[in-house]
Enzyme design. Sequence first.
Site, mmCIF file in Angstrom:
data_model
loop_
_atom_site.group_PDB
_atom_site.id
_atom_site.type_symbol
_atom_site.label_atom_id
_atom_site.label_comp_id
_atom_site.label_asym_id
_atom_site.label_seq_id
_atom_site.Cartn_x
_atom_site.Cartn_y
_atom_site.Cartn_z
ATOM 1 N N CYS A 70 0.861 -1.187 0.000
ATOM 2 C CA CYS A 70 0.000 0.000 0.000
ATOM 3 C C CYS A 70 0.890 1.226 0.000
ATOM 4 O O CYS A 70 1.778 1.353 0.856
ATOM 5 C CB CYS A 70 -0.895 -0.017 1.237
ATOM 6 S SG CYS A 70 -1.869 1.496 1.497
ATOM 7 N N CYS A 177 -1.110 4.150 -6.812
ATOM 8 C CA CYS A 177 -1.906 3.444 -5.798
ATOM 9 C C CYS A 177 -1.978 1.993 -6.228
ATOM 10 O O CYS A 177 -2.253 1.698 -7.400
ATOM 11 C CB CYS A 177 -3.306 4.050 -5.682
ATOM 12 S SG CYS A 177 -4.445 3.109 -4.620
ATOM 13 N N HIS A 179 -4.124 -0.256 -5.782
ATOM 14 C CA HIS A 179 -5.415 -0.684 -6.318
ATOM 15 C C HIS A 179 -5.490 -0.501 -7.826
ATOM 16 O O HIS A 179 -6.124 -1.291 -8.531
ATOM 17 C CB HIS A 179 -6.557 0.101 -5.663
ATOM 18 C CG HIS A 179 -6.952 -0.379 -4.312
ATOM 19 N ND1 HIS A 179 -6.257 -0.044 -3.168
ATOM 20 C CD2 HIS A 179 -7.974 -1.178 -3.910
ATOM 21 C CE1 HIS A 179 -6.842 -0.606 -2.133
ATOM 22 N NE2 HIS A 179 -7.885 -1.295 -2.542
#
Length: 264
Positions: A70, A177, A179
Amino acid sequence: MKIALMDSGIGLLAATAAVRRLRPDADLVLSLDPDGMPWGPRTPKDLTQRALAVAEAAAARRPDALIIGCNTATVHALPAVRARLEPGIPVIGTVPAIKPAAAGGGRIAIWATPATTGSAYQRGLIRDFADGVPVTEVPCWGLAEAVEHAEESAIEAAVAAAAALTPDDVTTVVLGCTHYELVTERIRAALQRPGAAPLVLHGSAGAVAAQALRRLGEQPAPDASAEGTLTVLLSGREGELPPPALHYAEGRLLPAVGPLADRR
């Protein structure tokens, strides 16, 4: 070999899949925090406390290394997690791939969460690694959340909104990021201009996985027997991958290569 990865949610899937492809024989421990997600809106102190708890849950499974999958947690919690676990467990953070993107030349866009866009952290990376290169910081409102829940319409809208903020002459995009690496091709399709050279997208998953092996003194062995196990921890409790994880190829890869059990 056992490698743990941590995040508040499924953003760690990209790095997890990269590790699995490099070493299908490695046991994996995924430590998520559904009770505390999302981490992004939390204060740095609160986020660090959540990250430490998730890291310690992973450490209890005695991994050989821990990857913080992350960007936001790396910014705020990497020093604290390293102080708690190293030197016994090497800790690898996730940093946007600005340096290799800048080395390729051309105009760069950095897609990141609104909290990261314009931050001193990201501006420091740009200054250190992309000085003199044209860089546009693009805030991706709602994209991480949409990916986390595998909400197709929300993903489409968030990608389109970020694409509208991206200059037409951008040749390289940094995915700031984790994601976003789960929807790389959706992003590419939204940005690729007809007749233009193929857009270059830079994620961090491959580099993070390779760095974990280097810290352990191990080599990639993609042809090794696919016998690595998978353990999932949900705010410290053993469980299963969240259903949205299986919406993505990276998530579907994991159960396919080994039993959902912890090898103790």
